[in-house]
Design a protein around this motif. Structure first.
Motif, PDB file in Angstrom:
ATOM      1  N   LEU A  32      13.246  58.513   5.345  1.00  0.00           N
ATOM      2  CA  LEU A  32      12.856  57.418   6.230  1.00  0.00           C
ATOM      3  C   LEU A  32      13.983  57.210   7.232  1.00  0.00           C
ATOM      4  CD1 LEU A  32      10.818  55.189   6.926  1.00  0.00           C
ATOM      5  CD2 LEU A  32      12.001  53.704   5.298  1.00  0.00           C
ATOM      6  N   ALA A  40       6.470  53.578  10.075  1.00  0.00           N
ATOM      7  CA  ALA A  40       7.608  54.250   9.452  1.00  0.00           C
ATOM      8  C   ALA A  40       7.946  55.503  10.245  1.00  0.00           C
ATOM      9  CB  ALA A  40       7.278  54.625   8.011  1.00  0.00           C
ATOM     10  N   LEU A  42       9.225  58.929   9.932  1.00  0.00           N
ATOM     11  CA  LEU A  42       9.429  59.882   8.852  1.00  0.00           C
ATOM     12  C   LEU A  42      10.013  61.198   9.359  1.00  0.00           C
ATOM     13  CD1 LEU A  42       6.075  59.526   6.836  1.00  0.00           C
ATOM     14  CD2 LEU A  42       8.213  58.239   6.565  1.00  0.00           C
TER      15      LEU A  42
END
Length: 225
Positions: A32, A40, A42
């Motif tokens: 993350l 998020a 990623l």
């Protein structure tokens, strides 16, 4: 003589991540790197960061939910909670056994907005926050860091360390193990300094065990021995 940086520069954890690729072709690693609103950010298998909203899936990784600086992810049917700056989760064909044993051989680091490479790791099994410093002879830490990790530094060689603020007392010692992601090396030289430092330095006693490749904001370390 271990060289300590003349000036410390702080960088946000946003945009910093470490991803570890396992030897298996079916292995998967997820970090993350940051949060973009409710999405998020990623990093999957060391690739480019991708913003993913709750309920969406990216390269087989589903974002279940996001809250503040953390996200709940689903990989291979298992759920993991990651916070920005945490070490990545790695899932391989064998259920992640390689990650547990520290038997990986490649580390991929993404630079932060200030151009610095930072990563979570472990020293002798205890959590550590590293700043990559190719100018440091060895892994460097403070007395407080060493005591927290149970490093018997006082049995090492007492030395004088030259810093931008003058000479300080330190000790040369050896660390039983240093781990970043699922890559672990053993018997690594270190310097413990009687002064404050905001981060532990991941110096050349660790880095020279890897072939180092740099491309834009990505640094790849491939284990040599």
């Amino acid at each position: 003589m271990a060289r300590l940086p003349a000036r410390w520069m702080f960088a946000s954890l946003l945009g910093m991540a470490v991803a570890v690729i396992l030897p298996s072709a079916h292995a998967q690693s997820v970090a993350l790197a940051g949060m973009l609103g409710s999405k998020a950010l990623l990093v999957v298998n060391g690739g480019a960061p991708k913003s993913v909203a709750a309920g969406e899936t990216h390269q087989g990784v589903k974002v279940v939910s996001t809250t503040g600086d953390q996200a709940v992810l689903e990989l291979s049917g298992r759920r993991h909670t990651l916070r920005v700056g945490d070490a990545p989760v790695s899932v391989g064909a064998g259920g992640g056994a390689g990650a547990q044993a520290g038997q990986g051989n490649k580390i991929v680091l993404m630079a932060g907005s200030g151009g610095h490479f930072m990563t979570q790791g472990q020293i002798n099994g205890k959590a550590a926050q590293f700043l990559v410093d190719t100018g440091a002879t060895a892994i460097s830490m403070t007395v407080a860091d060493a005591e927290r990790m149970g490093v018997d530094y006082k049995s090492g060689q007492r030395v004088q360390l030259s810093t931008a603020n003058g000479v300080v007392i330190g000790w040369r010692t050896s660390l039983a193990s240093v781990r970043v992601g699922d890559v672990e090396v053993f018997n690594v030289d270190a310097v413990v300094a009687a002064r404050d430092m905001p981060f532990m330095l991941l110096g050349n006693s660790f880095l020279t065990r890897f072939q180092m490749l740099r491309e834009n904001d990505q640094m790849t370390l491939i284990k040599r021995y």
